[in-house]
Design a protein around this motif. Sequence first.
Motif, mmCIF file in Angstrom:
data_model
loop_
_atom_site.group_PDB
_atom_site.id
_atom_site.type_symbol
_atom_site.label_atom_id
_atom_site.label_comp_id
_atom_site.label_asym_id
_atom_site.label_seq_id
_atom_site.Cartn_x
_atom_site.Cartn_y
_atom_site.Cartn_z
ATOM 1 N N ARG A 30 0.849 -1.197 0.000
ATOM 2 C CA ARG A 30 0.000 0.000 0.000
ATOM 3 C C ARG A 30 0.881 1.242 0.000
ATOM 4 N NH1 ARG A 30 -5.068 1.841 2.111
ATOM 5 N NH2 ARG A 30 -5.665 -0.313 2.533
ATOM 6 N N VAL A 31 0.446 2.258 -0.742
ATOM 7 C CA VAL A 31 1.132 3.556 -0.693
ATOM 8 C C VAL A 31 0.093 4.647 -0.478
ATOM 9 C CG1 VAL A 31 3.094 2.904 -2.140
ATOM 10 C CG2 VAL A 31 1.025 3.813 -3.214
ATOM 11 N N LEU A 32 0.521 5.741 0.161
ATOM 12 C CA LEU A 32 -0.328 6.912 0.370
ATOM 13 C C LEU A 32 0.170 8.046 -0.521
ATOM 14 C CD1 LEU A 32 -0.668 6.899 4.257
ATOM 15 C CD2 LEU A 32 -2.356 6.139 2.571
ATOM 16 N N ALA A 33 -0.750 8.681 -1.224
ATOM 17 C CA ALA A 33 -0.381 9.745 -2.155
ATOM 18 C C ALA A 33 0.320 10.893 -1.437
ATOM 19 C CB ALA A 33 -1.618 10.242 -2.898
ATOM 20 N N SER A 34 -0.162 11.249 -0.254
ATOM 21 C CA SER A 34 0.415 12.381 0.478
ATOM 22 C C SER A 34 1.859 12.102 0.873
ATOM 23 C CB SER A 34 -0.425 12.700 1.712
ATOM 24 O OG SER A 34 -0.519 11.554 2.553
ATOM 25 N N ALA A 35 2.132 10.876 1.353
ATOM 26 C CA ALA A 35 3.495 10.519 1.767
ATOM 27 C C ALA A 35 4.432 10.467 0.569
ATOM 28 C CB ALA A 35 3.481 9.173 2.490
ATOM 29 N N LEU A 36 3.946 9.930 -0.552
ATOM 30 C CA LEU A 36 4.772 9.878 -1.759
ATOM 31 C C LEU A 36 5.075 11.275 -2.280
ATOM 32 C CD1 LEU A 36 3.198 6.884 -3.708
ATOM 33 C CD2 LEU A 36 5.508 6.987 -2.784
ATOM 34 N N ALA A 37 4.083 12.136 -2.233
ATOM 35 C CA ALA A 37 4.274 13.508 -2.714
ATOM 36 C C ALA A 37 5.353 14.218 -1.900
ATOM 37 C CB ALA A 37 2.969 14.281 -2.662
ATOM 38 N N ALA A 38 5.322 14.012 -0.582
ATOM 39 C CA ALA A 38 6.330 14.635 0.268
ATOM 40 C C ALA A 38 7.712 14.055 0.003
ATOM 41 C CB ALA A 38 5.951 14.448 1.735
ATOM 42 N N GLU A 39 7.778 12.755 -0.147
ATOM 43 C CA GLU A 39 9.069 12.106 -0.379
ATOM 44 C C GLU A 39 9.669 12.499 -1.724
ATOM 45 O OE1 GLU A 39 10.937 7.624 -0.995
ATOM 46 O OE2 GLU A 39 8.931 7.861 -0.162
ATOM 47 N N LEU A 40 8.816 12.561 -2.751
ATOM 48 C CA LEU A 40 9.298 12.842 -4.111
ATOM 49 C C LEU A 40 9.356 14.332 -4.416
ATOM 50 C CD1 LEU A 40 7.319 10.033 -5.998
ATOM 51 C CD2 LEU A 40 9.709 9.989 -5.281
#
Length: 264
Positions: A30-40
């Motif tokens: 599972r991935v969360l869009a908000s966490a990915l956006a912050a990481e990337l």
Amino acid sequence: MQRTRQEAIDGLLPEQREQLILTRLRAEGRVLASALAAELQTSEHTVRRHLRDLADQGLCKRVYGGALLASPADKPAAVRMGEAVDRKARLALAAVSIVRPKQIVLLDAGSTNVAIAAALPDHADLTVITNSPEACARLLNRPGITVILIGGRIATGAAGSVGATALLQVQQIRADLCFLGACALDPDEGVAAFDAEDAELKRAMIKASGQIAIALTSEKLMTAAPFSVAPATAVDHLFVEDDVPAARLAKLKAVCDNVEVARS
């Protein structure tokens, strides 16, 4: 001069970002869009676009806030019957440990459940009701096992009876224990299937049974399929393989009453 991790992220091309997201999905389920956006260091809109593209390729299923890895179980039944035979046999041996003499057992279709049929104990005065011709074949002429085959149209993907006839017959059953087939299982999204009629029949099986058990190979855990069957909390006994990471196992134990690891 070696680039920092942040510089490497900043320099990613769109296709590289998408591959990184897919790698994360395969590792974590599972991935969360908000966490990915912050990481990337990009927008949630961009991440959601990547998730949409991956979903269009059948690699993930979008859920609220992010995405789940798509279950790999959407294969012809003949293919699945020949996959991971030894692993499914180990799961089956663990699963039949909860079967008690004189029980009425409802056995759903599925390759792991066919292995469960073969592993059921003889001379236990069991009544096994199944919509799986393959499971029925494993049970014929076994001492102490009465077999009832549910009729109806045989679904190619599920390799079991589905449709109105099968549904009506299941609705007339009162089973002690059901071994439910599952295409996908996630603690938050629950149990899911690839076929609408199959999902409907599974819901009827749950309603018709006192206890629900699922034996699942690791690749189906923390994955999604199109049709919802039941919340993970509906599962009384979950049997998993011994390669499930501790963090993932903890999430499963938080929602399922009994989680047992099938040891090699």
